[in-house]
Design a protein around this motif. Structure first.
Motif, PDB file in Angstrom:
ATOM      1  N   LEU A 100      43.362  52.224  44.959  1.00  0.00           N
ATOM      2  CA  LEU A 100      43.146  51.654  46.294  1.00  0.00           C
ATOM      3  C   LEU A 100      42.692  50.205  46.138  1.00  0.00           C
ATOM      4  N   PRO A 101      43.544  49.342  45.602  1.00  0.00           N
ATOM      5  CA  PRO A 101      43.085  48.002  45.212  1.00  0.00           C
ATOM      6  C   PRO A 101      42.697  47.097  46.365  1.00  0.00           C
TER       7      PRO A 101
ATOM      8  N   ALA B  40      53.208  49.533  51.705  1.00  0.00           N
ATOM      9  CA  ALA B  40      53.322  48.765  52.955  1.00  0.00           C
ATOM     10  C   ALA B  40      52.374  47.568  52.954  1.00  0.00           C
ATOM     11  N   GLU B  41      51.152  47.768  52.458  1.00  0.00           N
ATOM     12  CA  GLU B  41      50.170  46.674  52.452  1.00  0.00           C
ATOM     13  C   GLU B  41      50.634  45.512  51.588  1.00  0.00           C
ATOM     14  N   LEU B  42      51.248  45.818  50.458  1.00  0.00           N
ATOM     15  CA  LEU B  42      51.698  44.758  49.552  1.00  0.00           C
ATOM     16  C   LEU B  42      52.880  43.978  50.115  1.00  0.00           C
ATOM     17  N   ARG B  43      53.477  44.499  51.182  1.00  0.00           N
ATOM     18  CA  ARG B  43      54.580  43.790  51.844  1.00  0.00           C
ATOM     19  C   ARG B  43      54.130  42.996  53.061  1.00  0.00           C
TER      20      ARG B  43
ATOM     21  N   ASP C 143      50.761  38.023  54.810  1.00  0.00           N
ATOM     22  CA  ASP C 143      49.542  37.330  54.386  1.00  0.00           C
ATOM     23  C   ASP C 143      49.083  37.819  53.014  1.00  0.00           C
ATOM     24  N   VAL C 144      49.148  39.136  52.804  1.00  0.00           N
ATOM     25  CA  VAL C 144      48.752  39.696  51.508  1.00  0.00           C
ATOM     26  C   VAL C 144      49.696  39.191  50.423  1.00  0.00           C
TER      27      VAL C 144
ATOM     28  N   SER D 295      40.732  42.585  52.888  1.00  0.00           N
ATOM     29  CA  SER D 295      41.727  43.370  52.179  1.00  0.00           C
ATOM     30  C   SER D 295      42.186  42.598  50.948  1.00  0.00           C
ATOM     31  N   PHE D 296      42.067  43.213  49.772  1.00  0.00           N
ATOM     32  CA  PHE D 296      42.356  42.586  48.488  1.00  0.00           C
ATOM     33  C   PHE D 296      41.428  41.402  48.203  1.00  0.00           C
TER      34      PHE D 296
END
Length: 574
Positions: free
Chosen positions: A75-76, A180-183, A186-187, A407-408
């Protein structure tokens, strides 16, 4: 220990333990059941790791340490070794309650004006995106202190860290959520432009992994192996420490090797309160969570809840008014207790709560402009975080919340060490009176100072009944953490909902400033109309929090729930 391949196989098809049951009136969701021990976290593979440790003879603290390191892999966005957090522990045999503060610290070279621009205004770029935003990480020292002091003694540091090392070295299944988050644009921009972030999460010509892929993190595995073998020194000294300092200072920060070597977690006395026959055990400053949770519960305790339905207009009004006073106090009094006097006993006293309750109009909202913390009224004293909860077969319990902040985190990592760094120093008051990223206003008590820990809203909490664990809960959510935990507790106790329904029920939030009630979808339009008639500005906004909770029944059976607001979590037990 389970081999990595076995862990991966387990996580592809995670068993969902939910015994058949008939839901009582008012219940909409069925919790997960267990007879003796349970782990609930925001990520299924990490929950499996925790249960594995319990099955191998570890206690709740051993399992909590293993879950903490596993989440740093799986869960990075929030799990980490580059951030910090808070752990509340209850040891059944001794009855001891402890709060472990492993919050990040400002480096020695920090100063109160370091987040201001040339015009003297607060710069969000400096406090959120630059090396100045990074606090000295506390997670590694905190988790290892917990294991050393409160672990079972049956499992070594190497054994509790082995599952996380295996997941990083041999691979873990990428969840749909992580893919999905890595796409997210902004991330992607933040991580892909950093050499370490790109190597970790965009290994295929700049493309992130897809859901179901097995992702390996060999540099993180090497760092974890070093920590397992040599303890905190492997992180706070030597090559890893140098990688942190180089990355932070290369982005304009002020961190030194001495800052890392000097970091120490602190075991503090928890904030203790009572509510309706329960003993509340929560986190003390530099978290504001426990103080204001107990303060709000104290204000609400005389309320005739039998006449206030869950999420009725009257119930929401009572909570919102109590919350306004708590968050107004937060802005003035709360900070790192090693640097400023925090009047904890006064703020959590029943007498002070009675004074606040007397000011609340039962039918009308009080404008926030008319509410301000006043030291003369105090009696004299005599977005991105994750939480997990664990109860073992002996009745020990852990409630742990830790974070990278956004986030991250800050969006860049320690080069060659395999992990991302936090931007937690944004939680300081960059300029007293100016809101932070969560809209929270801070004062002088939370101004930046060398080696100071920034104020937090994290609220890991354990409720005891007759000296035994009754509820373990906590949540991510920035400024909404306190009110999320509050509502889980109220829903499970005075509203008598099972823990799944208590968790899933729509949430509301008021933090004094800005002066409006934030609500989730699901609150009826009639209720919204009644709140507006009371004078509230009501705004429907995205879901709040991701509570991970365990409730223990009078017969000792456990029920758990992972918040459906953030898919991918798992409550599992035996």
């Amino acid at each position: 220990m389970l081999r990595a391949a076995t862990l991966v196989a387990l996580c592809v098809s995670v068993p969902f333990r939910a015994d058949a049951q008939i839901l009582t009136q008012g219940e909409r969701f069925a919790p997960v059941h267990a007879e003796k021990q349970m782990v609930v976290s925001q990520e299924a593979q990490a929950s499996e790791v925790g249960l594995t440790i319990l099955r191998e003879g570890g206690n709740a603290v051993d399992a909590a340490v293993a879950v903490g390191f596993a989440l740093a892999v799986t869960l990075p966005r929030a799990g980490n070794i580059g951030g910090g957090g808070f752990m509340v522990v209850h040891m059944a045999q001794s009855g001891e309650n402890a709060a472990i503060d492993y919050r990040e610290m400002a480096p020695v070279a920090a100063d109160r004006d370091m987040f201001l621009d040339e015009a003297g205004e607060a710069s969000s770029e400096k406090s959120r995106r630059s090396g100045l935003a990074v606090g000295v990480p506390g997670t590694v020292a905190g988790l290892l202190l917990a294991h050393e002091r409160y672990g079972s003694g049956k499992l070594t540091r190497t054994e509790v860290m082995a599952p996380a090392i295996a997941l990083a070295r041999d691979g873990f299944v990428v969840s749909p959520e992580l893919a999905a988050e890595l796409r997210i644009e902004d991330v992607r921009v933040r991580l892909a432009e950093d050499e370490e972030g790109r190597a970790l999460f965009y290994p295929n010509d700049g493309e992130p992994p897809a859901a179901g892929d097995v992702l390996t993190l060999p540099t993180l595995a090497a760092t974890l192996e070093a920590i397992a073998g040599n303890g905190p020194a492997a992180f706070y000294e030597g090559d890893v420490a140098k990688a942190i300092v180089d990355s932070v200072n290369g982005r304009g920060g002020r961190m030194s090797l001495e800052d890392l070597a000097a970091y120490e977690p602190i075991v503090r006395e928890p904030v203790m309160g009572t509510f309706k026959g329960y003993e509340v055990v929560s986190m003390p400053p530099p978290s504001s969570g426990g103080v204001h949770l107990v303060q709000i519960l104290n204000v609400l305790e005389p309320t005739h809840f039998g006449t206030f339905g869950l999420n009725s207009a009257d119930m929401i009004h009572a909570m919102a008014e109590a919350e306004k006073y708590a968050y107004a106090d937060r802005a003035v009094y709360l900070g790192d207790p090693d640097f400023v006097h925090v009047p904890v006993e006064a703020l959590i006293s029943k007498d002070y709560a009675a004074e606040i309750a007397a000011k609340i109009d039962p039918v009308k909202a009080t404008p926030s402009s008319e509410i301000a913390a006043n030291p003369a009224n105090l009696p004299v004293e005599s977005n991105e975080t994750t939480h997990y909860s664990i109860v073992d077969a002996e009745g020990n319990a852990v409630s742990n919340t830790y974070t990278l902040n956004f986030s991250f985190g800050v969006g860049f990592g320690a080069k060659g060490a395999g992990f991302l760094l936090n931007n937690e120093l944004d939680d300081f008051s960059a300029k007293p009176g100016v809101p932070n990223a969560y809209g929270l206003i801070g004062g002088e008590a939370n101004a930046v100072e060398p080696r100071k820990r920034p104020l937090s809203s994290m609220t890991p909490t354990i409720l005891l009944k007759d000296g035994k664990v009754s509820l373990v809960t906590g949540s991510p959510g920035g400024s909404r953490i306190i009110t999320t935990v509050l509502q889980v507790i109220l829903n499970a106790t005075v509203h008598e909902r099972n823990i799944a329904t208590a968790t899933a029920a729509p949430r509301v939030h008021h933090q004094w400033q800005p002066d409006y009630i934030r609500i989730e979808e699901g609150i009826s339009h009639d209720t919204i109309r009644l709140l507006e008639e009371k004078g509230y500005d009501v705004r429907i906004q995205p879901a709040m929090g991701a509570a991970q909770s365990i409730q223990v029944g009078p017969d000792g059976t456990l029920t758990g729930a992972s918040d459906p607001r953030r898919p991918g979590g798992l409550a599992i037990g035996d």
